[in-house]
Write an enzyme that holds these catalytic residues in place. Structure first.
Site, PDB file in Angstrom:
ATOM      1  N   GLU A 199      -6.310   6.069  16.679  1.00 22.43           N
ATOM      2  CA  GLU A 199      -5.941   6.357  15.352  1.00 22.43           C
ATOM      3  C   GLU A 199      -7.151   7.208  14.622  1.00 22.43           C
ATOM      4  OE1 GLU A 199      -3.771   5.109  13.126  1.00 22.43           O
ATOM      5  OE2 GLU A 199      -2.577   3.686  14.025  1.00 22.43           O
ATOM      6  N   SER A 243     -15.173  -7.784   1.604  1.00 23.52           N
ATOM      7  CA  SER A 243     -15.576  -8.815   0.625  1.00 23.52           C
ATOM      8  C   SER A 243     -15.781 -10.007   1.187  1.00 23.52           C
ATOM      9  CB  SER A 243     -14.210  -8.673  -0.258  1.00 23.52           C
ATOM     10  OG  SER A 243     -12.992  -8.831   0.539  1.00 23.52           O
ATOM     11  N   LYS A 292     -13.156  -0.571   9.554  1.00 24.05           N
ATOM     12  CA  LYS A 292     -13.067  -1.889   8.744  1.00 24.05           C
ATOM     13  C   LYS A 292     -12.365  -2.976   9.295  1.00 24.05           C
ATOM     14  CE  LYS A 292     -11.019  -2.391   4.132  1.00 24.05           C
ATOM     15  NZ  LYS A 292     -10.149  -1.960   3.291  1.00 24.05           N
ATOM     16  N   CYS A 337       0.863  -1.101  -0.004  1.00 20.62           N
ATOM     17  CA  CYS A 337      -0.024  -0.207  -0.077  1.00 20.62           C
ATOM     18  C   CYS A 337       0.852   1.266   0.176  1.00 20.62           C
ATOM     19  CB  CYS A 337      -0.830   0.032   1.159  1.00 20.62           C
ATOM     20  SG  CYS A 337      -2.187  -1.460   1.297  1.00 20.62           S
ATOM     21  N   TYR A 340     -21.231  -4.241  -0.189  1.00 23.40           N
ATOM     22  CA  TYR A 340     -21.561  -4.781  -1.523  1.00 23.40           C
ATOM     23  C   TYR A 340     -22.869  -5.168  -1.800  1.00 23.40           C
ATOM     24  CZ  TYR A 340     -16.501  -5.196  -1.768  1.00 23.40           C
ATOM     25  OH  TYR A 340     -15.124  -4.555  -1.686  1.00 23.40           O
ATOM     26  N   ARG A 342       0.456  -7.164   5.322  1.00 24.52           N
ATOM     27  CA  ARG A 342       0.170  -5.820   5.844  1.00 24.52           C
ATOM     28  C   ARG A 342      -0.098  -5.735   7.235  1.00 24.52           C
ATOM     29  NH1 ARG A 342      -0.889  -4.871   0.628  1.00 24.52           N
ATOM     30  NH2 ARG A 342      -3.078  -5.566  -0.530  1.00 24.52           N
ATOM     31  N   LYS A 366      -8.438   0.444  10.459  1.00 23.48           N
ATOM     32  CA  LYS A 366      -8.566  -0.598   9.333  1.00 23.48           C
ATOM     33  C   LYS A 366      -7.513  -1.556   9.873  1.00 23.48           C
ATOM     34  CE  LYS A 366      -7.345  -1.637   4.674  1.00 23.48           C
ATOM     35  NZ  LYS A 366      -6.707  -1.250   3.447  1.00 23.48           N
TER      36      LYS A 366
HETATM   37  C1  PBG Z   1      -6.637  -1.791  -0.243  1.00 28.46           C
HETATM   38  C2  PBG Z   1      -7.939  -2.054   0.367  1.00 28.46           C
HETATM   39  C3  PBG Z   1      -8.332  -3.398   0.714  1.00 28.46           C
HETATM   40  C4  PBG Z   1      -9.614  -3.273   0.940  1.00 28.46           C
HETATM   41  C5  PBG Z   1     -10.205  -1.829   0.588  1.00 28.46           C
HETATM   42  N1  PBG Z   1      -9.012  -1.090   0.320  1.00 28.46           N
HETATM   43  C6  PBG Z   1      -7.880  -4.550   0.861  1.00 28.46           C
HETATM   44  C7  PBG Z   1      -6.342  -4.586   1.771  1.00 28.46           C
HETATM   45  O1  PBG Z   1      -5.979  -3.857   2.492  1.00 28.46           O
HETATM   46  O2  PBG Z   1      -5.668  -5.453   1.297  1.00 28.46           O
HETATM   47  C8  PBG Z   1     -10.571  -4.298   1.456  1.00 28.46           C
HETATM   48  C9  PBG Z   1     -11.807  -4.262   0.793  1.00 28.46           C
HETATM   49  C10 PBG Z   1     -12.564  -5.615   0.851  1.00 28.46           C
HETATM   50  O3  PBG Z   1     -12.129  -6.528   1.282  1.00 28.46           O
HETATM   51  O4  PBG Z   1     -13.893  -5.662   0.445  1.00 28.46           O
HETATM   52  N2  PBG Z   1      -5.828  -0.748   0.617  1.00 28.46           N
HETATM   53 ZN    ZN Z   2      -3.760  -0.885  -0.217  1.00 27.45          ZN
END
Ligand code: PBG
Ligand code: ZN
Length: 316
Positions: free
Chosen positions: A221, A262, A236, A118, A301, A205, A183
Site C-alpha cells: 500500500e 488515541s 498507524k 470515511c 497527543y 471500517r 492504516k
Molecule cells: C478517521 C481517523 C481516525 C483516526 C484518524 N483519522 C479514526 C478512524 O479511522 O476511525 C484515529 C486517530 C486516533 O485514534 O488518534 N479517518
Molecule cells: Zn475517516
C-alpha cells in the site's frame, strides 16, 4: 562509559522538529471541552486555538494536525469541504495569527458524515470510486484555506492520485501529501471516535482499513501511494505496529511518519493516573521506540510532554 559519553553515542535521536500534535477543533465558541476518553486532551473552538498554540510553541512544538468536530453532519460530509467549514476556518485563523505553526489538514469524511463512514455510500456500502472526487474536494478546500500539508486518512484506493491531480490542476503543485498508507482497522481508535463523534453508525471500517495480521500488504500500500505521489507515508497505530514501521522504513525512499493514536494515549494516561506505571518514563520509552523502529516523524497527543522530556534530558 560515563553518562556524557553514553549520551554522545546514542543510536536514536529525537528532535522536537519531528513532533506533530493532533488538534481537535470544534464548531461554536467558549472554553476548551475535555475529551472524556482522552484525559488532558480538549476540543478547541476556532477562536480559542491560541490557548493550545501558546503551550505548544513554548514547549518547542510547531506542527499540528487538525481534526474537525462539526455541529452538523450530512450524507456527503459537506462540512469537510465548505469554505466556512471548521477546519478551513481554523487553518485561516492559524495562518493569520500563528504563521510559525505548520498546519496539516486531516482529509476524511467520517467526522462530517451522518453515517460516520470515511467515504460516500451507495446501496448501504462505501463507494470507493465515488468517494475520490469528494476527498479531492476536501483537500483542495484545505489547500485554499492555507494548509501546509494534506493528510488523507480515509483509506480509499486511488485517493492520493486523485488528490494530487486536483491540487496540481489548481496550482498547488508544491503542497505535500502525507498519506495514511498503512492504516489498520484498529481498536486503538476507540477514544478518537468518542472525541470526534465519528464512530460508524453501522458496520465497521474493515472494508477499507487493513487487517492487522498483515505486514507485506502495508508495504505494498505504501509503495502504491508513493507511486501515486505521496511525499510522506504514515503508519498507524504506532506501538503495536513497530514492525510495520521498520519494514516501511526499509522499503521506502520517502520520509516515514507514525501516528501514536488515541488508544495508546488513553492506556498510558489511565495506567499513569492509577499509579501503575511511571507515566513520563513510559512516554519517553514509547516515543523513542517509534524513532528506533525507523520513523522520521511522530504524531502524538504526548508531543508537549515529549518536548519537555527532551528539555529534561530524558529523551534525546
Ligand atoms: C478517521 C481517523 C481516525 C483516526 C484518524 N483519522 C479514526 C478512524 O479511522 O476511525 C484515529 C486517530 C486516533 O485514534 O488518534 N479517518
Ligand atoms: Zn475517516
Amino acid at each position: 562509559m560515563c553518562e556524557a559519553l553514553r549520551r554522545g553515542v546514542r543510536e536514536t535521536r529525537v528532535s522536537k522538529e519531528a513532533l506533530v500534535f493532533p488538534v481537535f477543533v470544534r464548531d461554536g465558541g467558549g472554553n476548551p471541552v475535555e475529551i472524556v476518553s482522552m484525559p488532558g486532551q480538549f476540543r478547541y473552538a476556532v477562536d480559542d486555538l491560541g490557548r493550545i498554540f501558546d503551550v505548544l510553541l513554548k514547549a518547542g512544538v510547531n506542527k499540528v494536525l487538525f481534526f474537525g468536530v462539526p455541529d452538523e453532519k450530512d450524507s456527503v460530509g459537506s462540512g469537510a469541504w465548505r469554505d466556512d467549514g471548521v477546519v478551513q476556518r481554523a487553518l485561516r485563523r492559524t495562518k493569520d495569527s500563528f504563521p510559525e505553526i505548520f498546519c496539516v489538514g486531516d482529509v476524511c469524511m467520517c467526522e462530517y458524515t451522518d453515517h460516520g463512514h470515511c467515504g460516500v455510500l451507495k446501496d448501504g456500502a462505501v463507494d470507493n470510486d465515488a468517494s475520490l472526487a469528494w476527498l479531492a474536494r476536501i483537500a483542495l478546500s484545505q489547500a485554499r484555506a492555507g494548509a501546509d500539508m494534506i493528510a488523507p486518512s480515509d483509506m480509499m484506493d486511488g485517493r492520493v492520485a486523485a488528490i494530487r491531480r486536483v491540487l496540481d490542476g489548481e496550482g498547488f503543485l508544491g503542497l505535500p501529501i502525507m498519506s495514511y498508507a498503512a492504516k489498520y482497522a484498529s481498536a486503538f481508535y476507540g477514544p478518537f471516535r468518542v472525541a470526534a463523534g465519528s464512530a460508524p453508525a453501522f458496520g465497521d471500517r474493515k472494508g477499507y482499513q487493513m487487517d492487522f495480521h498483515n505486514v507485506k500488504e502495508a508495504v505494498k500500500e505504501a509503495l502504491a501511494d508513493v507511486a501515486e505521489g505521496a511525499d510522506i507515508i504514515m503508519v498507524k497505530p504506532a506501538l503495536s505496529y513497530l514492525d510495520v514501521v521498520r519494514r516501511c522504513a526499509e522499503a521506502l525512499v520517502v520520509p516515514l511518519a507514525a501516528f501514536s493514536v488515541s488508544g495508546e494515549y488513553a492506556m498510558i494516561k489511565a495506567a499513569g493516573a492509577a499509579g501503575f506505571i511511571d507515566e513520563d518514563g513510559v512516554v519517553a520509552e514509547t516515543a523513542v521506540s517509534v524513532f528506533r523502529a525507523g520513523a522520521d516523524i511522530l504524531i502524538s497527543y504526548f508531543a508537549v510532554e515529549i518536548a519537555r522530556l527532551i528539555d529534561a534530558g530524558r529523551v534525546g
